[in-house]
Design a protein around this motif. Structure first.
Motif, PDB file in Angstrom:
ATOM      1  N   LYS A  14      44.112  30.207 -16.410  1.00  0.00           N
ATOM      2  CA  LYS A  14      45.137  29.937 -17.423  1.00  0.00           C
ATOM      3  C   LYS A  14      46.450  29.510 -16.778  1.00  0.00           C
ATOM      4  N   GLU A  17      46.072  25.936 -15.889  1.00  0.00           N
ATOM      5  CA  GLU A  17      46.156  25.115 -17.100  1.00  0.00           C
ATOM      6  C   GLU A  17      47.607  24.969 -17.542  1.00  0.00           C
ATOM      7  N   ILE A  35      47.885  28.153 -23.594  1.00  0.00           N
ATOM      8  CA  ILE A  35      46.968  29.123 -22.978  1.00  0.00           C
ATOM      9  C   ILE A  35      46.868  30.418 -23.783  1.00  0.00           C
TER      10      ILE A  35
END
Length: 92
Positions: A14, A17, A35
């Motif tokens: 995450k 990301e 996220i």
């Protein structure tokens, strides 16, 4: 809202990301929405796991567990020693 426990691997994924989202010109708030965490959680995760790879995070967790096990062993031995010292003095 119930808290969800994320694994180390999920957290690192995450964070990656979120960094991609920020690199594409998004804000921290946008990245956090993407996220699914709060900004506070994002910053806490980044402080703890920022820059780590999954295998490094796993190793860190293993070392923390080993450290906790060794601390318990030392405290148990210290307690045993104190009990034996008291018994030797005849305080029981």
């Amino acid at each position: 809202m119930p808290s969800k426990k994320h694994t180390t691997e999920e957290i690192i994924g995450k964070l990656r990301e979120a960094e991609i989202a920020r690199a594409q010109g998004g804000t921290v708030a946008d990245a956090c929405r993407r996220i699914g965490v709060t900004e506070q959680t994002y910053y806490r995760w980044r402080k703890e796991y920022g820059g780590l790879k999954v295998d490094q995070a796993r190793r860190m967790k293993e070392l923390e567990q080993e450290n906790a096990r060794l601390r318990r062993a030392v405290s148990d031995l210290t307690l045993d020693k104190l009990i034996l010292q008291e018994a030797a003095r005849g305080n029981f």
